[in-house]
Design an enzyme around this catalytic site. Structure first.
Site: not given
Ligand SMILES: *[C@@H]1O[C@H](CO)[C@@H](O)[C@H](O)[C@H]1NC(C)=O
Ligand SMILES: *[C@@H]1O[C@H](CO)[C@@H](O)[C@H](O)[C@H]1NC(C)=O
Ligand SMILES: *[C@@H]1O[C@H](CO)[C@@H](O)[C@H](O)[C@H]1NC(C)=O
Length: 456
Positions: A253, A400, A422
């Site tokens: 990520c 994240h 995202n």
């Protein structure tokens, strides 16, 4: 001095080969702050310098890392420093940059953070010349810190496939109306362990994240002049945000969130005449500033890696979502970035107002936030952590990395929110994006934002 040096060499030799794998070190601001000695090797190398087995310092520099971001050497020269999460630190002083990860030892699930020493790190001047290796050691020895990683039972349990807990989803939707939860069938093809990676990696590296910094009157005035709603996907009808991607079950990520920032900022600066998509696989395979599919940090990737090594376009090393040897085509041109920093200037100096000012002026910003069980079910609305736990899936809180692309105010409720990109594909959330409560440091999203500028 010589004795201590021998001790370090012996300690390094005793470490597993795992030295640059996901760093479970947990070195806080107070652990790192203080008087250091940097033991530096020969200068004059280029960025291909391999520091992994460095053991031949030829000079020393004394540097005191002081509050809040002041670095002072033994001659009284001053510079800056920042902690990088709980993983290491970077110092900029006398035209030179020093970066190293904090030292740790790992024995099974037992981790010892040795916060008064570093792994071999890299130094070079601010123009990326004269690379050298160095090791940092605090002038006064500190007590090592023990962390016990996830229990073995939970690790075994996390090897099983994820299965939805419909009762949990129902509970989320019953308890509140700000956002809606749903079941994502694509997650049922994943192991729990893979989902933990998808969400950013294990809880074991969660530090005590700093609270947002106080807002000065000047910053407050500047923030007041900004529009109430702002979105880089629709700035006077034009989109400056690159397409949604999917990281799959690799803990990358940080590479996606970072490259999403770097891509968008090039679009903003060139009025969309340049729209590169950068290779996240290059970062996973080739960067020593991160840990491949085991995690990394935007400061070190969208920022430092993009300044020191540059990034390449996707076709130079297409995404595979697994660790591997660096296979980026050497013939590919590299795109460089500079002026990377934690918004506010250093780790701990960020706040909501500074984020909005930077976002509107320079483009989207990479942020980290804490992901709880309920977040993976987000379908739409303004996310606020419910506090509910999923009893069937042994998740842990993870960290994240994502990209803030805009902000706004919900017209009916007046709720302030961020708009965030995202990297879980377009089928997730609001076409791959989500909104999250703004102004309250929801899940620490207003604490550690990073910015960078493209070199065009
Ligand atoms: C880890 O530490 C615990 C107690 O702190 C100890 O019982 C255990 O044997 C240690 N495990 C390893 C692999 O060193
Ligand atoms: C990391 O260290 C801080 C402060 O020493 C402590 O509060 C925190 O619980 C530690 N985190 C882990 C995962 O050990
Ligand atoms: C930026 O791009 C838009 C759309 O292509 C165009 O209308 C506008 O004139 C451009 N602005 C500048 C300053 O070139």
């Amino acid at each position: 001095m010589a004795m201590n040096w021998l001790k370090i060499v012996a300690l390094l030799a005793s470490l597993a080969i795992h030295v640059y794998a996901d760093t479970p070190a947990n070195c806080t601001y107070e652990d790192v702050r203080g008087k250091w000695v940097f033991m530096i090797g020969s200068k004059g190398h280029d960025r291909t310098l391999d520091c992994s087995a460095f053991d031949s310092p030829i000079m020393e520099l004394q540097i005191t890392l002081d509050f809040p971001n002041l670095a002072i050497d033994q001659f009284g020269n001053t510079g800056f420093w920042t902690l990088i999460y709980n993983q290491g630190f970077e110092v900029v002083i006398n035209g030179e940059k020093y970066f190293a990860f904090s030292l740790y030892k790992k024995d099974g699930n037992n981790v010892t953070s040795i916060c008064d020493q570093t792994f071999p790190g890299w130094s070079h001047d601010i123009f990326d010349r004269n690379w050298a290796c160095f090791i940092g050691r605090k002038a006064e020895e500190q007590r090592p810190k023990q962390t016990v990683l996830l229990h073995e039972e939970l690790r075994v349990e996390s090897e099983r496939f994820y299965r939805h807990n419909l009762e949990f989803i129902h509970q989320i939707n019953q308890q509140q109306k700000s956002w809606q939860a749903t079941r994502y069938l694509q997650f049922e093809k994943m192991r729990i362990e893979d989902m933990i990676k998808m969400k950013g990696g294990r809880k074991s590296t969660i530090a005590s994240i700093p609270k947002p910094a106080p807002v000065t009157p000047e910053v407050s005035r500047m923030a007041d002049t900004l529009p109430d709603n702002f979105d880089w996907r629709n700035y006077y009808g034009i989109n400056y945000v690159s397409p949604i991607r999917n990281q799959g079950n690799c803990g990358s990520c940080y590479a996606f969130g970072s490259m999403a920032m770097n891509e968008a900022r090039i679009r903003v600066r060139t009025n969309n005449t340049q729209t590169p998509i950068f290779s996240t696989q290059d970062i996973v395979e080739c960067s020593e500033y991160s840990q491949g599919c085991d995690g990394g940090f935007p400061y070190l990737i969208g920022g430092k890696y993009a300044e020191d090594f540059g990034v390449v376009e996707e076709e130079c090393n297409p995404y595979k979502g697994v660790d591997g040897k660096c296979s980026t085509k050497p013939s590919c041109e590299r795109q460089y970035f500079t002026n990377y920093e934690y918004i506010g200037g250093f780790y701990g100096a960020c706040n909501e107002e500074l984020m909005r000012i930077n976002l509107v002026k320079n483009g989207p910003i990479a942020v980290s936030f804490e992901v709880y069980d309920d977040f993976v079910h987000y379908k739409g609305g303004i996310y606020i952590h419910t506090g509910l736990r999923d009893k069937f899936n042994p998740f842990e809180i993870t960290n994240h990395v994502v990209l803030v692309v805009g902000y706004g105010v919900e017209p009916v409720t007046g709720q302030k929110y961020w708009v965030v990109k995202n990297s879980w594909g377009e089928a997730w959330g609001e076409m791959g994006f989500f909104r999250i409560r703004r102004s309250t440091d929801e899940c620490s999203i207003e604490s550690i934002a990073v910015q960078v500028d493209p070199i065009l």
